[in-house]
Design an enzyme around this catalytic site. Structure first.
Site, short mmCIF file in Angstrom:
data_model
loop_
_atom_site.label_atom_id
_atom_site.label_comp_id
_atom_site.label_asym_id
_atom_site.label_seq_id
_atom_site.Cartn_x
_atom_site.Cartn_y
_atom_site.Cartn_z
N LYS A 90 42.56 37.50 39.47
CA LYS A 90 41.62 36.54 38.89
C LYS A 90 41.99 36.34 37.42
O LYS A 90 42.40 37.29 36.75
CB LYS A 90 40.21 37.11 39.02
CG LYS A 90 39.09 36.17 38.60
CD LYS A 90 37.74 36.84 38.86
CE LYS A 90 36.57 35.93 38.55
NZ LYS A 90 35.27 36.57 38.84
N SER A 165 32.27 33.85 41.71
CA SER A 165 33.17 33.13 40.83
C SER A 165 34.66 33.41 41.11
O SER A 165 35.51 32.70 40.59
CB SER A 165 32.88 33.53 39.38
OG SER A 165 33.09 34.92 39.21
N SER A 189 30.37 38.21 42.73
CA SER A 189 31.55 37.33 42.68
C SER A 189 32.77 37.79 43.44
O SER A 189 33.74 37.04 43.52
CB SER A 189 31.94 37.09 41.23
OG SER A 189 31.13 36.10 40.71
#
Ligand code: GLN
Length: 523
Positions: A90, A165, A189
């Protein structure tokens, strides 16, 4: 080397993008495939991607790492436990020499001068880091639509959100571009995009994994966790990244359990506490959960009902605590030290202009909410009150764990919703997190495991929560469940979602990297 040449080299090796990390590791150790070949394939799959998954592809770094692995193998050295694993990170996890934008304009092109602790550990264990994935700006969101760099599409249906996310990381693994990926989970997330994309996703106990080098969103909640296509792959990754780190004062020095060994332990007699939930779950989620409970009973688990009376306050508490901490953490992005600077008439104007231009609407909304909740006159009424309810939520779990070993619920009340469906109504977006927030607020480990599909062919995830530092229990149960079901072995049709077929690297030529942030795509 182009894909045709690579294909010739691979000869009769029946290589597939759905090989899990264990399979690649074996192929590498047995000399069936080289790390360089496998890495080139991963880069091709990532370059051909049309789902908006990657923000940055590090072809040079990945190939250098692969070459080193091949040299080690040729020299007869023992390979690390993750050798052969291609991995995506990420874009809020700092990487030396690869941009880290956090999905934000304010950090566009930012090159951290160091690797996060998890990255150091992954590299040391032999994982090949392919690139950085798209995400909601500063990890704020549940659909990836808050990224400053465009949407990520769900590989099961391109009109659907991948969740957020950590949407890009979930998709990179779900669509078989990499074996595993890392996301960060503050309120869900990792788990929620894992559920939306049909992969196994782990949120460790708060303090189990170092946050050093993870760009902070809400410091009392943030944890890094893996996505994988099997519980054992996820266990392998967590095994490497977990453990004490002198550079993060909140990181626990407790010894790390044998997560890999936990996969395969018996589950007979394990007490599963089924969370009594309201009527808000979609029918497809209810059906899948019913079947999952039946499968767990079949495995010999005792299923009991449990309640978390304060869970209903999760959304309110989380959006006070997380925004308060975010307002403080994000104060550092002022145009002076990192990323974007919009020069104004004076210093204050420079701060304001930089932040107004650099932060997107959701981030600005949260900074305002958090600043308000922390302001002198309101601190007791909001932030303090939220912290008190947070304690009650943790106590709910303590009571529940008297009667059960893990708490089971859906990961999300719905399957992947349509892109654009909730963007105008932040509250409806926040409600996507009802099931993931309590474990986050209590600091507990949780996993989302694929447990079925709804009528529209969208994956459903179930969440298992364990007491603090009992990740092993989650791996044991998730692994046992995967052995008697086949949900984690179903894969999206990437040929229609993207362009690549699931076979050899024969589908089309690799195009120049689609990744847009920072220096651009792969060489
Ligand atoms: N969806 C939640 C939010 O928007 C959780 C985000 C996260 O876990 N990073 O804050």
């Amino acid at each position: 080397m182009d894909t045709a040449a690579l294909e010739t080299q691979l000869g009769d090796v029946d290589v597939s993008r759905w090989w899990n990390a264990e399979r690649c590791h074996r192929a590498l150790v047995d000399g069936e495939i080289t790390a360089e070949q496998w890495t080139r394939l991963a880069l091709t799959w990532a370059q051909e991607d049309e789902l908006g998954t990657f923000l940055f592809l590090d072809a040079e770094g990945a190939l250098a790492q692969a070459t080193q692995l091949d040299r080690q193998r040729a020299g007869g050295e023992t390979l690390g436990p993750l050798a052969g694993m291609t991995l995506a990170l990420k874009d809020n996890i700092c990487t030396l020499g690869a941009t880290t934008s956090c999905g934000s304009r304010i950090l566009e092109g930012y090159l951290p001068p160091f690797d996060a602790t998890v990255v150091e550990r992954l590299r040391r264990a032999g994982a090949v880091i392919v690139g950085k994935t798209n995400m909601d700006e500063f990890a704020m969101g549940s659909s990836n639509e808050n990224s400053a760099y465009g949407n990520v599409h769900n590989p099961w249906n391109r009109d659907r959100a991948p969740g957020g996310s950590s949407g890009g990381s979930a998709v990179a693994t779900a669509a078989g571009m990499v074996s595993c990926s890392l996301g960060s989970d503050t309120g869900g997330s990792v788990r929620q995009p894992g559920a939306f994309c049909g992969v196994t996703a782990v949120k460790p106990t708060y303090g189990r994994v170092s946050r050093y080098g993870l760009v902070a969103f809400a410091s009392s909640l943030d944890q890094i966790g893996p996505f994988a296509r099997s519980a054992r792959d996820a266990a392998n990754v967590l095994q490497v990244i977990a453990g004490d780190d002198p550079r993060d004062a909140t990181c626990s020095s407790r010894p790390v359990d044998d997560y890999v060994g936990a996969c395969g332990q018996p589950v007979k007699g394990m007490r599963v506490g089924l969370l009594r939930t309201g009527d808000g779950d979609e029918p497809g989620v209810k059906v899948a959960m019913g079947n999952a409970v039946a499968a767990l009973k079949e495995l010999g688990c005792d299923v009991v009902d449990v309640e978390l009376p304060h869970a209903k306050y999760g959304v309110s508490v989380y959006y006070l605590v997380a925004t308060a901490e975010a307002s403080s953490n994000l104060a550092r992005f002022d145009g002076m030290r990192y990323g974007l600077r919009v020069t104004g008439e004076d210093l204050t104007d420079t701060y304001n202009s930089t932040r107004a231009r650099g932060f997107g609407p959701e981030v600005q909304r949260r900074i305002m909410l958090g600043t308000y909740a922390l302001s002198a006159g309101y601190y007791d009424a909001y932030y303090m009150k939220a912290q008190k309810v947070r304690t009650l939520m943790a106590q709910d779990f303590e009571k529940a764990f008297v009667d059960c070993d893990v708490v089971l619920s859906p990961t999300s009340p719905t399957t992947a919703f349509k892109l654009g469906e909730r963007t105008r109504d932040p509250l409806s977006m926040y409600l996507a997190d009802v099931y993931t927030l309590p474990a986050s607020l209590a600091g507990l480990p949780a996993v989302s495991v694929p447990c079925g599909f709804d009528d529209e062919g969208l994956p459903v995830g179930m969440q298992m929560v364990a007491p603090a530092f009992e990740e092993s229990r989650l791996f044991t149960l998730a692994h046992a469940y995967e052995q008697v079901t086949e949900w984690n072995q179903r894969h999206p049709d990437v040929a229609s979602a993207g362009k690549t077929t699931a076979g050899k690297a024969s589908a089309g030529k690799a195009t120049a990297g689609k990744a847009t942030a920072g220096k651009g795509g792969a060489a």
